[in-house]
Design a protein around this motif. Structure first.
Motif, PDB file in Angstrom:
ATOM      1  N   ILE A  33       0.853  -1.192   0.000  1.00  0.00           N
ATOM      2  CA  ILE A  33       0.000   0.000   0.000  1.00  0.00           C
ATOM      3  C   ILE A  33       0.889   1.242   0.000  1.00  0.00           C
ATOM      4  O   ILE A  33       1.715   1.414   0.902  1.00  0.00           O
ATOM      5  CB  ILE A  33      -0.910   0.010   1.244  1.00  0.00           C
ATOM      6  CG1 ILE A  33      -1.784  -1.252   1.264  1.00  0.00           C
ATOM      7  CG2 ILE A  33      -1.781   1.260   1.261  1.00  0.00           C
ATOM      8  CD1 ILE A  33      -2.441  -1.525   2.588  1.00  0.00           C
ATOM      9  N   PRO A  34       0.748   2.119  -0.991  1.00  0.00           N
ATOM     10  CA  PRO A  34       1.559   3.339  -1.025  1.00  0.00           C
ATOM     11  C   PRO A  34       1.353   4.180   0.230  1.00  0.00           C
ATOM     12  O   PRO A  34       0.247   4.212   0.797  1.00  0.00           O
ATOM     13  CB  PRO A  34       1.045   4.070  -2.274  1.00  0.00           C
ATOM     14  CG  PRO A  34       0.409   2.999  -3.113  1.00  0.00           C
ATOM     15  CD  PRO A  34      -0.156   2.005  -2.150  1.00  0.00           C
ATOM     16  N   ALA A  35       2.402   4.867   0.662  1.00  0.00           N
ATOM     17  CA  ALA A  35       2.351   5.652   1.897  1.00  0.00           C
ATOM     18  C   ALA A  35       1.225   6.678   1.875  1.00  0.00           C
ATOM     19  O   ALA A  35       0.553   6.916   2.889  1.00  0.00           O
ATOM     20  CB  ALA A  35       3.697   6.336   2.123  1.00  0.00           C
ATOM     21  N   HIS A  39      -1.648   6.488   0.738  1.00  0.00           N
ATOM     22  CA  HIS A  39      -2.986   5.904   0.877  1.00  0.00           C
ATOM     23  C   HIS A  39      -3.262   5.386   2.290  1.00  0.00           C
ATOM     24  O   HIS A  39      -4.417   5.119   2.619  1.00  0.00           O
ATOM     25  CB  HIS A  39      -3.172   4.741  -0.101  1.00  0.00           C
ATOM     26  CG  HIS A  39      -3.204   5.160  -1.536  1.00  0.00           C
ATOM     27  ND1 HIS A  39      -2.998   4.283  -2.580  1.00  0.00           N
ATOM     28  CD2 HIS A  39      -3.414   6.380  -2.112  1.00  0.00           C
ATOM     29  CE1 HIS A  39      -3.087   4.933  -3.727  1.00  0.00           C
ATOM     30  NE2 HIS A  39      -3.337   6.210  -3.467  1.00  0.00           N
ATOM     31  N   ARG A  40      -2.255   5.254   3.114  1.00  0.00           N
ATOM     32  CA  ARG A  40      -2.426   4.527   4.380  1.00  0.00           C
ATOM     33  C   ARG A  40      -3.343   5.237   5.363  1.00  0.00           C
ATOM     34  O   ARG A  40      -4.075   4.590   6.115  1.00  0.00           O
ATOM     35  CB  ARG A  40      -1.054   4.271   5.009  1.00  0.00           C
ATOM     36  CG  ARG A  40      -0.227   3.310   4.178  1.00  0.00           C
ATOM     37  CD  ARG A  40       1.176   3.139   4.696  1.00  0.00           C
ATOM     38  NE  ARG A  40       2.016   2.508   3.672  1.00  0.00           N
ATOM     39  CZ  ARG A  40       3.311   2.372   3.758  1.00  0.00           C
ATOM     40  NH1 ARG A  40       3.960   2.808   4.831  1.00  0.00           N
ATOM     41  NH2 ARG A  40       3.981   1.800   2.774  1.00  0.00           N
ATOM     42  N   GLU A  41      -3.306   6.573   5.376  1.00  0.00           N
ATOM     43  CA  GLU A  41      -4.145   7.307   6.312  1.00  0.00           C
ATOM     44  C   GLU A  41      -5.630   7.192   5.970  1.00  0.00           C
ATOM     45  O   GLU A  41      -6.483   7.421   6.821  1.00  0.00           O
ATOM     46  CB  GLU A  41      -3.732   8.785   6.334  1.00  0.00           C
ATOM     47  CG  GLU A  41      -2.342   9.043   6.893  1.00  0.00           C
ATOM     48  CD  GLU A  41      -2.232   8.605   8.346  1.00  0.00           C
ATOM     49  OE1 GLU A  41      -3.192   8.824   9.107  1.00  0.00           O
ATOM     50  OE2 GLU A  41      -1.195   8.009   8.708  1.00  0.00           O
ATOM     51  N   ARG A  42      -5.927   6.819   4.744  1.00  0.00           N
ATOM     52  CA  ARG A  42      -7.325   6.797   4.303  1.00  0.00           C
ATOM     53  C   ARG A  42      -7.893   5.385   4.159  1.00  0.00           C
ATOM     54  O   ARG A  42      -9.037   5.216   3.739  1.00  0.00           O
ATOM     55  CB  ARG A  42      -7.442   7.521   2.948  1.00  0.00           C
ATOM     56  CG  ARG A  42      -6.953   8.960   2.959  1.00  0.00           C
ATOM     57  CD  ARG A  42      -7.283   9.635   1.657  1.00  0.00           C
ATOM     58  NE  ARG A  42      -8.732   9.643   1.409  1.00  0.00           N
ATOM     59  CZ  ARG A  42      -9.283   9.869   0.223  1.00  0.00           C
ATOM     60  NH1 ARG A  42      -8.509  10.069  -0.843  1.00  0.00           N
ATOM     61  NH2 ARG A  42     -10.591   9.862   0.078  1.00  0.00           N
ATOM     62  N   LEU A  43      -7.103   4.385   4.523  1.00  0.00           N
ATOM     63  CA  LEU A  43      -7.509   2.998   4.271  1.00  0.00           C
ATOM     64  C   LEU A  43      -8.862   2.644   4.881  1.00  0.00           C
ATOM     65  O   LEU A  43      -9.632   1.875   4.304  1.00  0.00           O
ATOM     66  CB  LEU A  43      -6.455   2.035   4.809  1.00  0.00           C
ATOM     67  CG  LEU A  43      -5.288   1.688   3.895  1.00  0.00           C
ATOM     68  CD1 LEU A  43      -4.394   0.676   4.578  1.00  0.00           C
ATOM     69  CD2 LEU A  43      -5.755   1.175   2.552  1.00  0.00           C
ATOM     70  N   PHE A  44      -9.140   3.182   6.059  1.00  0.00           N
ATOM     71  CA  PHE A  44     -10.350   2.789   6.770  1.00  0.00           C
ATOM     72  C   PHE A  44     -11.507   3.762   6.537  1.00  0.00           C
ATOM     73  O   PHE A  44     -12.541   3.665   7.190  1.00  0.00           O
ATOM     74  CB  PHE A  44     -10.061   2.647   8.266  1.00  0.00           C
ATOM     75  CG  PHE A  44      -9.060   1.559   8.558  1.00  0.00           C
ATOM     76  CD1 PHE A  44      -9.458   0.225   8.610  1.00  0.00           C
ATOM     77  CD2 PHE A  44      -7.726   1.856   8.757  1.00  0.00           C
ATOM     78  CE1 PHE A  44      -8.544  -0.777   8.862  1.00  0.00           C
ATOM     79  CE2 PHE A  44      -6.800   0.852   9.010  1.00  0.00           C
ATOM     80  CZ  PHE A  44      -7.216  -0.471   9.058  1.00  0.00           C
ATOM     81  N   GLU A  45     -11.318   4.692   5.611  1.00  0.00           N
ATOM     82  CA  GLU A  45     -12.405   5.610   5.260  1.00  0.00           C
ATOM     83  C   GLU A  45     -13.412   4.898   4.355  1.00  0.00           C
ATOM     84  O   GLU A  45     -13.012   4.195   3.417  1.00  0.00           O
ATOM     85  CB  GLU A  45     -11.862   6.828   4.506  1.00  0.00           C
ATOM     86  CG  GLU A  45     -11.024   7.776   5.328  1.00  0.00           C
ATOM     87  CD  GLU A  45     -10.545   8.949   4.500  1.00  0.00           C
ATOM     88  OE1 GLU A  45     -11.058   9.132   3.365  1.00  0.00           O
ATOM     89  OE2 GLU A  45      -9.654   9.681   4.979  1.00  0.00           O
ATOM     90  N   ARG A  84       6.296  -5.322  -1.531  1.00  0.00           N
ATOM     91  CA  ARG A  84       6.658  -6.478  -0.705  1.00  0.00           C
ATOM     92  C   ARG A  84       5.494  -7.044   0.105  1.00  0.00           C
ATOM     93  O   ARG A  84       5.610  -8.137   0.636  1.00  0.00           O
ATOM     94  CB  ARG A  84       7.811  -6.110   0.239  1.00  0.00           C
ATOM     95  CG  ARG A  84       9.054  -5.640  -0.496  1.00  0.00           C
ATOM     96  CD  ARG A  84      10.259  -5.594   0.396  1.00  0.00           C
ATOM     97  NE  ARG A  84      10.641  -6.931   0.866  1.00  0.00           N
ATOM     98  CZ  ARG A  84      11.703  -7.161   1.648  1.00  0.00           C
ATOM     99  NH1 ARG A  84      12.458  -6.154   2.052  1.00  0.00           N
ATOM    100  NH2 ARG A  84      11.997  -8.382   2.026  1.00  0.00           N
ATOM    101  N   GLY A  85       4.416  -6.298   0.241  1.00  0.00           N
ATOM    102  CA  GLY A  85       3.260  -6.847   0.924  1.00  0.00           C
ATOM    103  C   GLY A  85       2.747  -5.989   2.057  1.00  0.00           C
ATOM    104  O   GLY A  85       3.273  -4.905   2.346  1.00  0.00           O
ATOM    105  N   SER A  86       1.705  -6.501   2.716  1.00  0.00           N
ATOM    106  CA  SER A  86       1.037  -5.793   3.807  1.00  0.00           C
ATOM    107  C   SER A  86       0.730  -6.760   4.942  1.00  0.00           C
ATOM    108  O   SER A  86       0.649  -7.977   4.746  1.00  0.00           O
ATOM    109  CB  SER A  86      -0.268  -5.143   3.321  1.00  0.00           C
ATOM    110  OG  SER A  86      -0.034  -4.294   2.221  1.00  0.00           O
ATOM    111  N   ARG A  87       0.546  -6.180   6.120  1.00  0.00           N
ATOM    112  CA  ARG A  87       0.173  -6.978   7.301  1.00  0.00           C
ATOM    113  C   ARG A  87      -0.866  -6.211   8.099  1.00  0.00           C
ATOM    114  O   ARG A  87      -0.660  -5.049   8.445  1.00  0.00           O
ATOM    115  CB  ARG A  87       1.401  -7.260   8.165  1.00  0.00           C
ATOM    116  CG  ARG A  87       1.078  -7.984   9.471  1.00  0.00           C
ATOM    117  CD  ARG A  87       2.354  -8.391  10.201  1.00  0.00           C
ATOM    118  NE  ARG A  87       3.243  -7.264  10.438  1.00  0.00           N
ATOM    119  CZ  ARG A  87       3.119  -6.406  11.461  1.00  0.00           C
ATOM    120  NH1 ARG A  87       2.122  -6.546  12.325  1.00  0.00           N
ATOM    121  NH2 ARG A  87       3.988  -5.421  11.611  1.00  0.00           N
TER     122      ARG A  87
END
Length: 285
Positions: free
Chosen positions: A214-216, A218-224, A262-265
């Motif tokens: 996930i690009p940096a 986008h991370r703050e908005r993932l749960f929107e 490389r992936g996400s967790r």
């Protein structure tokens, strides 16, 4: 702010809450549809070869009955033996056992899928119960097996977990959403690792993938609600919003770590015990 303005603001808030509830319900129905398609595929395979076996067994039974009926009319043992040889009795005798054994395995597979579906849904669930998170993960995995098996190797690194007070069907929904996202993040074939663990007050499970990350930005908005990085038509942007809502209502939280390429967790933390005076919130789905 005047009394009338307060009333309008309160009504607007109620309308927004209702709209949010309806949107989350839509996401729930979409995930159920996706789940149903996978379950149908998983059931169709064993049912298909059981049906094929039954047709073969019907032919075998016809031949076996012909041999039995012939025993009443033949004039010599040699004549009966010739009939058995013509109908290939020796092959039928061995293959009948194999067909029955294979069919039993197929029916057991269907039964296990149905049991997993029942465990997953807990349709009549109303109260928090002490649940086995590992069982929930296993039943969810069983239901999404059709998607997983072609895309990823699944590695389980389970720790020791006590029973966790929760609404199991809702936690299963979170696991389903995270697993589905992990599969969709993988291009070609990759790996998904499922881990669990706990401390004195909280239990956790996490799902890690080897996807595109996930690009940096986008991370703050993932749960929107409505935010999605998927192409148009391939995601509603409500899956993680739904998961976050469920976990928050359990008094927990979701942590995310990702590295592009490389992936996400995603790790879900849940309190092992709910406050004694707590009651389940209305289903956020």
């Amino acid at each position: 702010m005047s009394h009338a303005e307060h009333q309008r603001a309160a009504q607007l808030l109620r309308d927004l809450e209702q709209a949010n509830s309806q949107l989350l319900q839509s996401e729930k129905l979409a995930s159920i549809g996706q789940l149903a398609a996978g379950v149908a595929h998983e059931i169709n395979n064993p049912i298909g070869y059981v049906f094929s076996n039954l047709k073969t067994l019907a032919d075998y039974v016809r031949d076996l009955l012909e041999i039995i009926d012939a025993s009443d009319r033949v004039t010599s043992l040699e004549e009966l033996q010739a009939l058995k040889q013509r109908l290939d009795y020796g092959y039928i005798r061995d293959d009948v056992r194999a067909l029955i054994s294979e069919s039993e395995e197929g029916i057991e597979r269907v039964k296990s899928i149905i049991t997993a579906l029942k465990d997953f849904s807990h349709i009549d669930e109303e109260d928090f119960v002490a649940a086995d998170l590992h069982r929930g993960l296993e039943t969810t995995l069983s239901l999404v097996n059709n998607e997983l098996k072609y895309k990823a190797e699944v590695i389980k690194e389970y720790g020791e977990l006590p029973p966790v007070e929760c609404l199991p069907s809702q936690i299963n929904q979170v696991a389903l959403n995270l697993l589905t996202n992990a599969v969709q993040a993988i291009d070609g074939r990759g790996r998904i690792v499922i881990r669990t663990g706990c401390d004195t007050e909280r239990a956790w499970f996490e799902i890690e993938d080897t996807g595109h990350g996930i690009p940096a930005e986008h991370r703050e908005r993932l749960f929107e609600p409505f935010f999605t990085t998927k192409p148009v038509g391939e995601g509603t942007g409500l899956g993680l919003a739904l998961s976050s809502s469920i976990v928050q209502k359990h008094g927990g939280r979701i942590e995310m770590a990702s590295e592009p390429g490389r992936g996400s967790r995603f790790r879900v933390w849940l309190p092992i015990h709910q406050p004694h005076d707590s009651a389940p919130e209305p289903d956020p789905r």
